[in-house]
Motif scaffolding. Structure first.
Motif, PDB file in Angstrom:
ATOM      1  N   VAL B  19       1.122   5.012  -5.167  1.00  0.00           N
ATOM      2  CA  VAL B  19       0.418   4.949  -6.377  1.00  0.00           C
ATOM      3  C   VAL B  19       1.213   3.877  -7.507  1.00  0.00           C
ATOM      4  N   CYS B  20       0.680   2.766  -7.716  1.00  0.00           N
ATOM      5  CA  CYS B  20       1.223   2.025  -8.720  1.00  0.00           C
ATOM      6  C   CYS B  20       0.700   2.327 -10.205  1.00  0.00           C
ATOM      7  N   PRO B  21       1.639   2.598 -10.884  1.00  0.00           N
ATOM      8  CA  PRO B  21       1.566   3.074 -12.301  1.00  0.00           C
ATOM      9  C   PRO B  21       0.288   2.214 -13.096  1.00  0.00           C
ATOM     10  N   ASN B  22       0.391   0.997 -12.687  1.00  0.00           N
ATOM     11  CA  ASN B  22      -0.528   0.191 -13.279  1.00  0.00           C
ATOM     12  C   ASN B  22      -2.079   0.227 -12.597  1.00  0.00           C
ATOM     13  N   CYS B  23      -1.995   0.074 -11.192  1.00  0.00           N
ATOM     14  CA  CYS B  23      -3.112  -0.071 -10.490  1.00  0.00           C
ATOM     15  C   CYS B  23      -3.581   1.042  -9.780  1.00  0.00           C
ATOM     16  N   GLY B  24      -2.925   2.057  -9.714  1.00  0.00           N
ATOM     17  CA  GLY B  24      -3.554   3.433  -9.034  1.00  0.00           C
ATOM     18  C   GLY B  24      -3.158   3.327  -7.641  1.00  0.00           C
ATOM     19  N   GLN B  71       7.405  -3.621  -4.663  1.00  0.00           N
ATOM     20  CA  GLN B  71       6.802  -4.533  -5.478  1.00  0.00           C
ATOM     21  C   GLN B  71       5.661  -4.716  -5.221  1.00  0.00           C
ATOM     22  N   HIS B  72       4.677  -4.530  -6.073  1.00  0.00           N
ATOM     23  CA  HIS B  72       3.259  -4.557  -5.789  1.00  0.00           C
ATOM     24  C   HIS B  72       2.672  -6.299  -5.852  1.00  0.00           C
ATOM     25  N   VAL B  73       3.339  -6.846  -4.778  1.00  0.00           N
ATOM     26  CA  VAL B  73       3.084  -8.210  -4.652  1.00  0.00           C
ATOM     27  C   VAL B  73       1.635  -8.558  -4.646  1.00  0.00           C
ATOM     28  N   GLY B  75      -0.716  -7.076  -6.241  1.00  0.00           N
ATOM     29  CA  GLY B  75      -1.324  -6.554  -7.333  1.00  0.00           C
ATOM     30  C   GLY B  75      -0.693  -6.830  -8.535  1.00  0.00           C
ATOM     31  N   CYS B  76      -0.107  -6.218  -9.535  1.00  0.00           N
ATOM     32  CA  CYS B  76       0.158  -6.454 -10.772  1.00  0.00           C
ATOM     33  C   CYS B  76       1.752  -7.262 -10.793  1.00  0.00           C
ATOM     34  N   ARG B  77       2.410  -7.268  -9.558  1.00  0.00           N
ATOM     35  CA  ARG B  77       3.583  -7.627  -9.255  1.00  0.00           C
ATOM     36  C   ARG B  77       4.768  -7.091 -10.203  1.00  0.00           C
TER      37      ARG B  77
HETATM   38 ZN   LIG Z   1       0.232  -2.671  -9.480  1.00  0.00          ZN
END
Ligand SMILES: [Zn+2]
Lengths: 992, 103
Positions: B19-24, B71-73, B75-77
Motif C-alpha cells: 500500500v503506497c500512501p499516495n497511490c493505494g 521506493q514507488h519507482v 508510481g509517485c517515486r
Molecule cells: Zn505511490
C-alpha cells in the motif's frame, strides 16, 4: 517390432467418427479424437516407448497420467521441437509428429543396451566416484561419452515460431483439480456467488471417474456435476491447465496448453499460456497417484499400474492383455482387476495380505478372478514385453511362474501433496495409508478428497462440498442455499480402502528391481547409498539421482523413502520426505517467458536523433538499454577503421556527436545548492549562476557512485547530468537522501532525460561552427568561457549551451527540447560543412576520453574510491559530503590498492586489450596479477595503443615496464605505466 | 482496494502487494527495495566513523516483523517505510519515509 491392435470394439471416451493420423519416427499411425498419444500408440500395439536413462533397458508405459516416468517423447519438428513430453499427457491431433528418445541408433535396436552389462559400473554415486577420484582429468575424458549416453531428449537451436502468453488473473476461490472432490467444491463455492476458477490438467473433468466404465453409476453423477459447474455463471473452468506452483500471496502459477492441433499464431493463438493467479482462497483437490510395486525386472514393458490399465481400457478402449496378473497390497486394485476381467481377460490377483475383506473376495468370484493371498510377485519375465510373473508365497515354499501378457501393480496411493507444500509446509506421514498427507494448511487453504488421504468417492464429494463452502466464506461470501439432494448425488457407498505396507520381498528378488524408472535407480542403488552413509532422504536423492527426473519422482518417492527407512530400521515419519518444489510438471521456457522475447524482453531506448543516424550511415551498438550510434560509414566500414578517422576529425577540425542518452535531472528549490553541496565531494555551494562544474558523488561506503556536470541557471535552478548507465541509480539516490535523511531541505528533482536532445560539438573549429549556425548568438570566450553555461533561444524554444569538454578539445554541449534535436543537428552539419564537421559515434567518443584520462563506466564500477581513480584532490579538505567518513578507513588508504594508471604499448603492432591482466616485469605470468586494463584505444595523436587500467600501487610505478597478458588469445604484450592523461596535460586545447 | 473479506483482509491476501500512501495498493513489482529502515542514519557531517561503519555495513537479518525502505519507482517515486514479515512476506502498514511513523 511385433504389433497387435488392442482397440476394443466399442466403449471408451474416444470419438470413433473422428479418426486422426499421426507419425512416430516418420511412420504413420492412426487414432481417434479423445486419445492421448500414449493410448493411441498402445491401441496400435506399440509397447516399447523408449530406452531407460542409464541402462538403456526397453521401457513401456507405466501410467496413464502426469506421473508417467518412461513414456517421454520429442514432439514437433524444427523450431517447434519439444523434448521430454509425457505421451500420456499429450492429446492426439491430426498430423502430430513424435519421436522416441534415448535410443541409438533406434529405440528398437539400441547399441547402448550394452550398458546393462556394465551395470555394476553405473550404480549409485557413479558420477561422483568416477569423476571426483584421484584422476582429475577423467571428467574431460568421459564427458562426451556420458553426454551422449545419458540424458533424455535434446532441445534444438532454431527459434520456436509459436506464440506464448503470460497473464494475470484473480479469483475469489480457486479449485485445483476437477475430480469428484473438486467438482463438488467448485459447485459449493459457486453457489455462494464467489468468482470461482476450476482448473484441471486433463482435457475432461472427472479425474478418476473418467476411468470408470461408461455404464457405471458414477458416470451419471459426473455428468450432472460437470453440467452444474458449466451452468453456474460465476464458475469458470480451465481444462488442460496445470497448477504448477504455489507461491506467497496466494499466487498460483497456471500453465494452460492450447487445444490439440497447431495454434494459429497469425490469429493470436498461443500454444501455451502461463497465468499468475491471485486467489483469496484455494481448495486443493489434486487427488492421489498410484504407486508401483518393487520387484525384479518390474520395468519390463507390459508391467503397469493397475489404475493405468483400467484407464486405458475404460477411457480409451484399449485392452492391453488377455492374461493379466494384478499384484497388490491394497483394496483399490481389486476393482481395477474386476474391470479388467469384465473385458474378457483371465485375471489373477496376487495380494500380499493374508486376509482381505469379504466383499473383495465376492467381487473376484463374480468376475471369475483367481486369487492368491499372502503372495507376492518377485520377478517379471520377458524382455521387450512381459511374458510371465514369478509368484512366491510369503510363508515360503516353492515359487512358481505364471504366464501373463500384462502385469499390473498397485502398491497403494500417494496423495498429491506437492502444491500444498510448495510454500514450505512439510507434509506429514500417515501410516494407515502409507502416504504423506498435507501438513497444516495455511489460512485460506482447504483440501478435499484423496489429496487429504480420504480415498472414498462419497467421502471426496462430502469433503469437496464442505471445502468449497469454507473457501467461499473465507473469501467473504456467505454460504449459499444448502446442497439440494437430487438423485444425482446418490453415489455408490464408500469403497473401503485398506492396505498393508509393501516393501518388496527383498531377499527373494532377482533381476533389477527399480524404485525410480526414469532415473534408473534400483533397490541395490538405494542399499549401496545407505551403506556408504547417504542415509538422509535428501542425500539419497542427490547421490542416486532418485526423483530428479522430469517426473520428479511422482511414482518413486514413497517406495524409496520406505526402503531407506527399512534399511535404517527407522519409521518413515522420522525419515521425512524430500522437498517439493515448483513446478509440479515441467513448464516450457517459452510459456514462462511469454511475449518477453527478442526486443520485447527489454525495451530499446532510442535517442531523439536516432532516425537521423539510421538514415545517415550509422552503425548501432547496444549500450545498456540504449541503441547508440557506434560509428558512421563516412569514416569506414568497420569500427576498427572508422573510429580512428572520426577521432582524427575531432582533433584536427570539428565533430558532432549525440549525447542525448546522458542522464539529466532538473534540480530546483531554495536549498538546491545546499543539497548538491552535500552529495558531491567537491563544493557546489558557491557555483556562480552561468557556470557548470564537474562533480563526483560517492556511495555511503565511499566508493564512487557517479560523475557528471551540473550547471547553474539561476539562484534556485540546476541542470544535473549523470552518466548514461547510472541515470536511474543517481535519481533514486538523490530522492532517497532527500526523503529519508534530509526532508527539511526544500529541493525537488525531476528526471528530464527524455525531454532534452543533447549533442556535443567538439574540435578546434567548434566555435566557428556555432557562429555559422547561429550567427545571432555570441559564443566567444568572453561570453561563454570554459565551464560557462547559457540559456538561449533557438527557433523560439529553449537552448542550453554548456562549454564542457569530454574529448579535451574546445567543445560545446547543446541541449534543445527532444523534438527539435534533429533540426539543430542538421543545421550544425549544414552550416558547418565548409569547416569539415563530421558526426562521430560512441566508439570515438569513448576513445577521445581515454586519451584525456577521463574515467567512465568501465572505471566507475562501484568498487573504486576517489583516490583509486586519481580524483582524491577533488574532495574539499574541510568539506562535508556523503561518503566522507568511510573514506577515512585505513584499508582505503593502503598505497598498494589498485589505482588508475595510463598504459602505453611498447610493441608498435601489438594491440592492448580490455580485460588484459597486468603483471610486473619480473612476475610469473600466473594468477590474478597486479591489475587489469579497463579501456583501450588506438591513439591518433600518439600513433599507438594506449589504455587505462588499475594497477597495484598505481602511479608510484610510473615509467615501469609491465606485461599485459590476455590468456584468452595467448597474448603477452609489453607496455609501460604512464600518466593516464596522454595528451594536453595542461588542458590548453579546450580553453581557446 | 480492500479485499472484501468478511473476516477482514488476511495476511494471505495482502502479500506481495504494497500500500503506497499516495497511490493505494499496488503490486510489489512497481517498487524498488532498499533495505533496513529500522536503523537511523548518522547526522550529516557526523565524524563518528564507528557509527557510519555500523550504519552502512552491519545489518540484522530478522525473521519475522521488519521495517524496510521501498521506493514507488513506477508510481509517485516516494520512498516508503513498509512493515513486512520476512518469513511470510505479509506486508503491513506503510508511510512516507519523509514523515514520522504513525502511532
Ligand atoms: Zn505511490
Amino acid at each position: 517390432m511385433t504389433r497387435r491392435p488392442h482397440r476394443v470394439a466399442e466403449g471408451g471416451r474416444i470419438a470413433r467418427d473422428r479418426p486422426l493420423s499421426f507419425t512416430l519416427e516418420g511412420r504413420t499411425f492412426s487414432g481417434f479424437a479423445g486419445d492421448t498419444l500414449a493410448s493411441a500408440l498402445l491401441a496400435n500395439g506399440l509397447t516399447l516407448i523408449g530406452r531407460s536413462f542409464k541402462y538403456h533397458r526397453p521401457r513401456g508405459f507405466v501410467a496413464a497420467g502426469c506421473e508417467e516416468p518412461n513414456g517421454l517423447v520429442t514432439l514437433g519438428e524444427t523450431g517447434r521441437t519439444t523434448p521430454n513430453i509425457a505421451a500420456t499427457m499429450t492429446e492426439l491431433h491430426d498430423g502430430l509428429c513424435a519421436r522416441r528418445q534415448n535410443g541409438g541408433p533406434s529405440v528398437d535396436f539400441d547399441l547402448m543396451a550394452i550398458n546393462s552389462w556394465l551395470a555394476p559400473l553405473l550404480g549409485a554415486g557413479f558420477y561422483y566416484k568416477t569423476f571426483m577420484g584421484p584422476r582429475r582429468g577423467s571428467w574431460m575424458f568421459y564427458e562426451p561419452f556420458i553426454r551422449r549416453a545419458a540424458g533424455l531428449g535434446r532441445a534444438v537451436h532454431e527459434r520456436d515460431p509459436d506464440r506464448y502468453e503470460t497473464r494475470y488473473e484473480f479469483a475469489d476461490v480457486l479449485v485445483i483439480g476437477a475430480g469428484a472432490a473438486g467438482l463438488a467444491a467448485a459447485s459449493a463455492a459457486g453457489r455462494s456467488g464467489a468468482r470461482v476458477l476450476l482448473v484441471e490438467q486433463d482435457s475432461l473433468l472427472g479425474g478418476q471417474l473418467l476411468s470408470r466404465h461408461l455404464k457405471d453409476r458414477c458416470e451419471t453423477w459426473r455428468g450432472a456435476a460437470v453440467a452444474a459447474v458449466a451452468a453456474c455463471p460465476n464458475i469458470r473452468v480451465l481444462p488442460r491447465t496445470t497448477a504448477f506452483g504455489l507461491y506467497d500471496g496466494n499466487m498460483v502459477g497456471l500453465l494452460t496448453r492450447y487445444a490439440p492441433g497447431q495454434p494459429q499464431s497469425a490469429r493470436g493463438e498461443a500454444r501455451e499460456v502461463v497465468t499468475t493467479l491471485c486467489a483469496k482462497s484455494i481448495v486443493f483437490a489434486t487427488g492421489a497417484i498410484e504407486r508401483p510395486l518393487v520387484f525384479g525386472d518390474n520395468d519390463r514393458p507390459g508391467v503397469m499400474l493397475a489404475s493405468a490399465a483400467q484407464t486405458y481400457l475404460n477411457r480409451y478402449a484399449v485392452s492391453l492383455g488377455q492374461r493379466i496378473v494384478v499384484a497388490t497390497n491394497n483394496d483399490s486394485a481389486w476393482s481395477s482387476a474386476a474391470e479388467l476381467a469384465r473385458s474378457g481377460a483371465a485375471v489373477t490377483i496376487v495380494d500380499q495380505r493374508a486376509e482381505v475383506a469379504a466383499p473383495l473376495l465376492e467381487l473376484a468370484r463374480q468376475g471369475g478372478i483367481a486369487v492368491e493371498l499372502a503372495s507376492v510377485v518377485t520377478r517379471a519375465f520377458g524382455r521387450r514385453r512381459v511374458k510371465g510373473a514369478r509368484l512366491a508365497a510369503l510363508a515360503g515354499g516353492a515359487e512358481r511362474t505364471i504366464d501373463c501378457d500384462l502385469l499390473c501393480m498397485s502398491g497403494g496411493w500417494s496423495c498429491t501433496v506437492h502444491l500444498t507444500s510448495h510454500t514450505g509446509i512439510k507434509p506429514t506421514y500417515r501410516a494407515a495409508i502409507d502416504s504423506f498427507v498435507p501438513g497444516a494448511l495455511a489460512a485460506g487453504h482447504f483440501g478435499a478428497g484423496a489429496v487429504m488421504g480420504s480415498f472414498g468417492l462419497a467421502q471426496g464429494i462430502l469433503e469437496g462440498n464442505f471445502a468449497g463452502a469454507q473457501a467461499a466464506r473465507h473469501a467473504g461470501f456467505a454460504l449459499g442455499a444448502p446442497e439440494p439432494d437430487p438423485d444425482h448425488v446418490q453415489v455408490l457407498p464408500d469403497e473401503p480402502y485398506n492396505l498393508e505396507i509393501a516393501r518388496g520381498a527383498a531377499g527373494k528378488m532377482r533381476g533389477k528391481a527399480f524404485v525410480d524408472f526414469q532415473s534408473d535407480v534400483t533397490t541395490d542403488d538405494v542399499t549401496n547409498a545407505q551403506q556408504e552413509g547417504f542415509e538422509s532422504v535428501e542425500h539419497l536423492k542427490r547421490y542416486t539421482t532418485l526423483g530428479m527426473g522430469t517426473d520428479q519422482g511422482k511414482t518413486s518417492n514413497i517406495n524409496a523413502i520406505g526402503l531407506i527407512s527399512t534399511l535404517r530400521g527407522q519409521a518413515i515419519a522420522a525419515a521425512g520426505t524430500t522437498t517439493f518444489r515448483p513446478p509440479f510438471t515441467p513448464v516450457s521456457i517459452g510459456a514462462l517467458v511469454g511475449r518477453n522475447i527478442g526486443h520485447h524482453f527489454r525495451p530499446i531506448r532510442r535517442s531523439p536523433l536516432h532516425d537521423w543516424h539510421a538514415s545517415n550511415g550509422a552503425a548501432f551498438i547496444e549500450a545498456g538499454p540504449w541503441l547508440r550510434a557506434w560509428y558512421y560509414r563516412w569514416a569506414g566500414d568497420t569500427v576498427a577503421s572508422a573510429y580512428i578517422k572520426e577521432m582524427h576529425a575531432v582533433r584536427s577540425a570539428v565533430g558532432i556527436s549525440d549525447i542525448s542518452t546522458l542522464g539529466k535531472i532538473d534540480v530546483q528549490g531554495p536549498d538546491a545548492a545546499e543539497f548538491l553541496n552535500r552529495v558531491y565531494v567537491n563544493g557546489f555551494a558557491k557555483l556562480p549562476i552561468g557556470k557548470a562544474r564537474y562533480g563526483v558523488m560517492l556511495n555511503d561506503d565511499a566508493t564512487v557512485l557517479d560523475d557528471g556536470t551540473t550547471a547553474r541557471f539561476s539562484e534556485t535552478r540546476y541542470f544535473l547530468t549523470t552518466t548514461t548507465a547510472q541515470a536511474g541509480e543517481v535519481m533514486s539516490h538523490l530522492e532517497f537522501l532527500h526523503q529519508t535523511a534530509w526532508p527539511e531541505l526544500q529541493v525537488q528533482f525531476l528526471s528530464v532525460t527524455d525531454e532534452w536532445a543533447g549533442m556535443s560539438v567538439a574540435g578546434p573549429k567548434a566555435r566557428a561552427v556555432l557562429a555559422l549556425a547561429m550567427p545571432d548568438h555570441d559564443f566567444s570566450d568572453a561570453t561563454l568561457p570554459h565551464m560557462g553555461c547559457r540559456e538561449l533561444i533557438y527557433e523560439g524554444g529553449a537552448l542550453r549551451v554548456l562549454r564542457l569538454s569530454f574529448s579535451g578539445e574546445l567543445a560545446f554541449e547543446l541541449y534543445v527540447p527532444a523534438d527539435r534535436g534533429t533540426g539543430l543537428w542538421e543545421l550544425l552539419l549544414t552550416r558547418g560543412a565548409e569547416l569539415g564537421i563530421r558526426p562521430y559515434g560512441l566508439e570515438a567518443l569513448a576513445s577521445l576520453r581515454i586519451e584525456k584520462g577521463h574515467v567512465a563506466g568501465l572505471e566507475l564500477d562501484h568498487r573504486n574510491t576517489l583516490d583509486d581513480l586519481g580524483l582524491g584532490r577533488m574532495a574539499g579538505r574541510d568539506k562535508v559530503y556523503v561518503g566522507r567518513e568511510l573514506r577515512e578507513r585505513s584499508e582505503l588508504k593502503d598505497p598498494q590498492r589498485w589505482s588508475l594508471v595510463g598504459i602505453e604499448g611498447l610493441e608498435p603492432d601489438a594491440r592492448l586489450r580490455g580485460g588484459a591482466i597486468l603483471f610486473a616485469n619480473a612476475d610469473p605470468i600466473h594468477g590474478h596479477g597486479r591489475g587489469y586494463i579497463t579501456s583501450v584505444t588506438w591513439s591518433t595523436v600518439l600513433g599507438r595503443f594506449i589504455a587505462l587500467g588499475l594497477y597495484q600501487g598505481g602511479l608510484a610505478h610510473q615509467n615501469e615496464e609491465i606485461i599485459c597478458a590476455f590468456p584468452l588469445k595467448n597474448e603477452i604484450v609489453r607496455a609501460r605505466i604512464v600518466s593516464p592523461v596522454f595528451i594536453d596535460e595542461q588542458g590548453e586545447r579546450m580553453r581557446v | 482496494m480492500n479485499t472484501g473479506s468478511a473476516n477482514g483482509p488476511t495476511g494471505n491476501e495482502r502479500m506481495l502487494k504494497i500500500v503506497c500512501p499516495n497511490c493505494g495498493e499496488r503490486h510489489y513489482t512497481e517498487f524498488r527495495y532498499a533495505g533496513d529502515a529500522t536503523k537511523s542514519r548518522p547526522r550529516h557531517g557526523s565524524a563518528d566513523l564507528r557509527a557510519w561503519h555500523d550504519h552502512v555495513f552491519l545489518f540484522d537479518n530478522p525473521k519475522g516483523a521488519h521495517r524496510e525502505y521501498w521506493q514507488h519507482v513506477l508510481g509517485c517515486r516516494q520512498w516508503l517505510v513498509l512493515e513486512r514479515d520476512t518469513a511470510t512476506n505479509t506486508t503491513g502498514r506503510s508511510w512516507l519515509a519523509s514523515e514520522a511513523a504513525p502511532p
